[in-house]
Design a protein around this motif. Structure first.
Motif, short mmCIF file in Angstrom:
data_model
loop_
_atom_site.label_atom_id
_atom_site.label_comp_id
_atom_site.label_asym_id
_atom_site.label_seq_id
_atom_site.Cartn_x
_atom_site.Cartn_y
_atom_site.Cartn_z
N GLY A 316 2.19 -2.77 -1.43
CA GLY A 316 1.78 -1.70 -2.33
C GLY A 316 1.77 -0.40 -1.57
O GLY A 316 2.13 -0.35 -0.39
N SER A 317 1.36 0.68 -2.25
CA SER A 317 1.28 1.97 -1.56
C SER A 317 -0.13 2.51 -1.70
O SER A 317 -0.86 2.13 -2.60
CB SER A 317 2.28 2.96 -2.17
N THR A 318 -0.49 3.39 -0.79
CA THR A 318 -1.82 3.97 -0.85
C THR A 318 -1.79 5.38 -0.29
O THR A 318 -0.88 5.75 0.45
CB THR A 318 -2.85 3.05 -0.13
N PHE A 400 1.74 17.59 -0.95
CA PHE A 400 2.83 16.80 -0.39
C PHE A 400 2.48 16.42 1.03
O PHE A 400 2.19 17.27 1.86
CB PHE A 400 4.15 17.56 -0.47
N LYS A 401 2.47 15.10 1.26
CA LYS A 401 2.06 14.58 2.56
C LYS A 401 2.66 13.20 2.71
O LYS A 401 3.32 12.71 1.79
CB LYS A 401 0.53 14.51 2.61
N ASP A 402 2.42 12.57 3.84
CA ASP A 402 2.97 11.24 4.07
C ASP A 402 2.36 10.23 3.10
O ASP A 402 1.21 10.37 2.68
CB ASP A 402 2.65 10.79 5.50
N VAL A 403 3.15 9.21 2.75
CA VAL A 403 2.64 8.14 1.88
C VAL A 403 2.61 6.85 2.69
O VAL A 403 3.52 6.57 3.47
CB VAL A 403 3.55 7.99 0.65
N LEU A 404 1.56 6.08 2.52
CA LEU A 404 1.44 4.84 3.26
C LEU A 404 1.91 3.66 2.42
O LEU A 404 1.53 3.53 1.26
CB LEU A 404 -0.02 4.58 3.65
N VAL A 405 2.76 2.82 3.02
CA VAL A 405 3.09 1.55 2.39
C VAL A 405 2.26 0.49 3.10
O VAL A 405 2.25 0.42 4.33
CB VAL A 405 4.59 1.24 2.50
N VAL A 406 1.54 -0.29 2.32
CA VAL A 406 0.61 -1.26 2.92
C VAL A 406 0.92 -2.66 2.42
O VAL A 406 1.63 -2.86 1.43
CB VAL A 406 -0.86 -0.92 2.61
N LYS A 407 0.37 -3.64 3.13
CA LYS A 407 0.57 -5.04 2.79
C LYS A 407 -0.76 -5.74 2.97
O LYS A 407 -1.52 -5.40 3.88
CB LYS A 407 1.62 -5.64 3.73
N GLY A 408 -1.05 -6.67 2.10
CA GLY A 408 -2.27 -7.47 2.25
C GLY A 408 -2.25 -8.18 3.60
O GLY A 408 -1.28 -8.85 3.94
#
Lengths: 452, 399
Positions: A316-318, A400-408
């Motif tokens: 997902g993204s956060t 506008f800034k960095d986007v985090l892709v995360v994983k459980g």
């Protein structure tokens, strides 16, 4: 400008400064702006009041509670209490830690109930009865958009909290509204490459979507971004917000030929739908010769905590995550942790940041006049608030800034260590033109300082 | 039979005069209790209107509808569509809302009134929940391929809507702010005088309420109203004497549906947004509470009930522990924490508990509502004899 003149003749005045809604902003832009005190709810005493309008009941209540904690912390820091948190890392900053413009910050809170009606009523109360100069909050884009347009009409600033729909700074953007949080398009742009790497090009996706503005735009964003990578969108099904039981929507998924389930849900909805999907044994299934997978486009630690074991390995993204190691994030996690005993969520982070950004804009502008705030925030570039260098774009009031892709996290070390950051997508990759087709059609309009 | 004696018209005129004066000076006399801000006063007036209309059906005929919020919602959606298509003038919006909700009330009423008692209530509840589900998921809109209710997000006026009459009626006045204006007078405008807030939208609603209550009073005092009271007293007897009661009850149902639609339109006139949640069954239940709390079958009771419920909602639902600590500061520290933690269950999101308790007390000890309470006090003060009071109480119970 003829309409303004018309309002100033005898008849117009008798009719009660007709069309104050639009006439007022243009009216106050020039002359009254300099006088500094001629705007709605101008603080007269030694204090200034903020309105924190968050969901305290309903599907997003957990997020709302965390937002409120962050707001209270931000107010403390602004008033010079506590360790100052991100005020120490925020730059360029004019904040002094003695309130804002020498006035002590006070606040009132309200319950949006995750309903547009209730949220607007609560915001109106804050503006009319409590004389709030700025409204902030919202954990639902429907609510955020409704309150944003109310604030525009009334003439106060709205600092959007957790709202992820493209429309908040797209079709429904308003001059008095600002959003620090990222949006559906950015989630799609950040997630698609990661999903392609992890699951390949030939995938069939089935979307379950919360049936309101946020769900609609995130569904569109994710399906377009993944389709560009070769995925196919088999079916999109809308579910009512706060449905509770999703089994009737989950049953047809496995027979649809899809091998990916995209859950465009948030808050308790996501906890329920994900938990039920896992209980159905979906993650152990094989479809089209591939492992069936689930994707949750918008993640938050609070939800992941609610869904427990079920989030392991799910992408997902956060907007922000407490495990980030930059100075701003560390300072924020530390002071939030000292205050409440656990790390903040992304909702708490964005709300804290929005409060600081507003306060700083007021200090910079030297006034609480909404038009001064708008001027100070538009195209403001800053750093040290946990997301790296960030731009508040003037064209649509979106950050506008960095986007985090995360994983459980497969092997969590604590009950808060549920998500791991797998990729930080740089801001350049998630920027878009303000007239991009998913955002076009809106008009910021003029800033409105309201009638004094 | 005391119940059938009409108050003289001079009593009515006096009452109406006091009522008008009270409504128009609300921004002044509500200030000491912190309720004199436009949004809340608008709510007093709008829900007062809603309850007044509901009372025409429930108070006079005794038919308990659990679905009147549907008409409130229908009125709201119609009003917003009128803004979108015709322009931001409240008058066509109010007229269309009344007409459309009247048509819906005719259909729903025609079916539901085939039954009475609990079956009638359940039928109206079912219809209202159907309307809610249709609006919430925008089923008709999806079927027609247009965005009719905009679902969960709520229906709003957008800048690119046609609004064909805006240029005609209000030439020279820019309406791109998307607030409702009465031929150029912005209804969100508030005049401030000595700290009192006089809001244009509030006075528009107040004006509508005054006219609507006058009409309600005329209905109460008319032969038609008497017929409705007869339905409530004994419908069977009326049927046996050869009177067809259905046209009367249907007319009462449609009239009260139109009142609800008008109230819905006013909600959108003060704030142009229509959401499906105002059609939910809780909203239908709320108006029943308002009428019973104030005094069913009385003229002013429903409005009092609406005011009290909306006021307590605003106050209690925003209270938390800090406010309670302040409020209960007179209690010694040791006990206060316990008192506060118990009392905090009844405020904030738990304020419905308070409402429930008050409602129970009213129903058990004061079945005639606040109006009956007022009458009892008045009788004690004026020293009427006991016998008179008993007659009065008996008449109330029969109502």
């Amino acid at each position: 400008m003829s309409l303004i003149k018309k309002n100033l003749d005898r008849r117009g005045v008798l009719k009660g400064s007709a069309a104050a809604g639009l006439a007022a902003p243009m009216f106050f832009n020039g002359s009254a702006f300099a006088e500094g005190e001629n705007y709605l709810n101008a603080p007269k005493g030694k204090s200034v009041t903020f309105g924190f309008n968050v969901p305290q009941t309903g599907a997003y209540a957990d997020e709302g509670a965390d937002e409120l904690r962050a707001y209270k912390l931000a107010v403390k820091h602004l008033n010079g209490e506590g360790d100052g948190g991100m005020m120490n890392t925020f730059k360029p900053s004019n904040l002094k830690g003695n309130g804002i413009l020498g006035k002590k910050v006070e606040f009132v809170t309200g319950d949006t109930q995750t309903k547009s009606d209730a949220a607007r009523s609560s915001a109106k109360k804050m503006i009319e009865a409590d004389k709030a100069i700025m409204i902030t909050g919202g954990s639902s884009s429907g609510v955020a958009i409704a309150v944003q347009s109310l604030c525009q009409e009334a003439g106060v600033i709205f600092m959007a909290g957790l709202t992820h729909s493209n429309d908040t700074t797209g079709k429904d953007k308003r001059a008095n509204g600002f959003r620090h949080f990222f949006n559906g398009f950015q989630s799609g742009a950040a997630l698609a490459p990661v999903l392609e790497n992890a699951y390949g090009k030939d995938r069939k996706a089935y979307h379950l979507t919360a049936d309101y503005t946020w769900g609609w735009t995130i569904e569109q964003s994710i399906s377009e971004a993944t389709q560009a990578k070769g995925w196919e969108t088999v079916e999109t099904v809308r579910t009512p917000l706060g449905a509770g039981d999703f089994s009737q929507y989950l049953t047809p998924v496995l027979n649809s030929g899809a091998d990916v389930l995209v859950l465009n849900h948030y808050g308790k909805d996501m906890v329920n739908s994900l938990t039920q999907a896992v209980k159905f044994g979906m993650r152990d299934k094989q479809v089209n010769g591939k492992d069936f997978t689930i994707v949750v486009p918008l993640y938050s630690r609070l939800m992941a905590q609610g869904a427990g074991e079920n989030v392991k390995g799910i992408f997902g993204s956060t907007n922000w995550h407490w495990s980030l190691t930059d100075d701003g994030s560390k300072a924020f996690v530390k002071s939030f942790g000292q205050e409440y005993g656990f790390p903040p969520s992304q909702a708490a982070h964005t709300c804290y940041v929005q409060t600081l950004l507003y306060a700083n804009a007021a200090e910079t502008a030297g006034t609480f006049n909404p038009c001064g705030i708008v001027e100070a925030l538009e195209d403001f570039e800053f750093d040290g608030l946990g997301n790296g260098p960030t731009l508040y774009r003037g064209a649509d009031h979106q950050c506008f800034k960095d986007v985090l892709v995360v994983k459980g996290n497969e092997n969590p070390t604590s009950k808060f260590d549920i998500l791991e950051v797998v990729e930080v997508t740089p801001a350049e990759q998630v920027i878009y033109d303000p007239e991009h087709e998913m955002f076009a059609g809106g008009e910021l309009g003029e800033c409105n300082a309201g009638a004094a | 039979m005391k119940i059938l004696t009409h108050p003289t018209s001079s009593v009515d005129s006096t009452m109406m005069f006091i009522f008008v004066a009270a409504v128009l000076t609300m921004p002044i006399w509500l200030t000491p209790i912190g309720a004199a801000y436009p949004d809340l006063m608008q709510r007093f007036v709008i829900f007062g209107l809603f309850a007044t209309g509901f009372n025409i059906l429930f108070g006079l005929t005794g038919y308990l509808s659990f679905g009147h919020a549907a008409f409130l919602g229908i009125g709201s959606y119609t009003a917003v569509w009128s803004f979108k298509l015709l322009g931001m003038n409240p008058i066509p919006a109010a007229i269309f809302a009344v007409v459309v909700s009247g048509v819906f009330a005719l259909i729903i009423g025609y079916v539901s009134l085939r039954r009475s008692g609990i079956y009638f209530s359940i039928l109206t509840l079912a219809f209202a929940q159907m309307c809610y589900a249709i609006a919430y998921s925008d089923l008709i809109g999806k079927f027609l391929g247009i965005n009719l209710t905009n679902g969960e997000t709520g229906l709003r006026v957008l800048a690119d809507d046609p609004r064909i009459m805006d240029g005609v009626l209000t030439s020279g006045i820019d309406t791109s702010a998307l607030t409702v204006n009465l031929f150029g007078l912005d209804l969100t405008h508030t005049w401030v005088w000595n700290g009192f807030q006089f809001n244009a939208g509030f006075y528009f609603c107040a004006f509508v309420l005054i006219i609507a209550s006058y009409i309600a009073m005329r209905i109460f005092r008319s032969p038609f109203g008497l017929m409705l009271k007869a339905v409530k007293t004994n419908q069977n007897r009326l049927n046996y004497t050869g009177v067809n009661t259905k046209p009367y009850t249907l007319a009462a149902f449609v009239i009260s549906g139109m009142y609800a639609g008008l109230a819905g339109a006013l909600l959108c006139i003060t704030d142009p947004l229509a959401g499906a949640e105002r059609m939910q069954w809780t909203a239908s239940g709320e108006v029943v509470l308002m009428v019973i709390l104030g005094g069913m079958g009385t003229l002013m009771g429903p409005m009092l009930g609406a005011g009290i419920i909306k006021f307590s909602e605003q106050k209690f639902s925003t209270w938390g522990k800090p406010e309670l600590h302040e409020f209960l500061a007179f209690i010694p520290d040791g006990i206060r924490d316990t008192v506060v933690s118990v009392a905090s269950l009844f405020v904030g999101s738990g304020w419905h508990l308070t409402l429930g308790l008050v409602f129970m007390l009213i129903v058990i000890f004061l079945p005639g509502g606040i109006v009956e309470g007022g009458r009892r006090i008045l009788m004690i003060v004026t020293g009427s004899n006991r016998r008179n009071r008993q007659i009065q109480a008996a008449a109330q119970a029969a109502e």
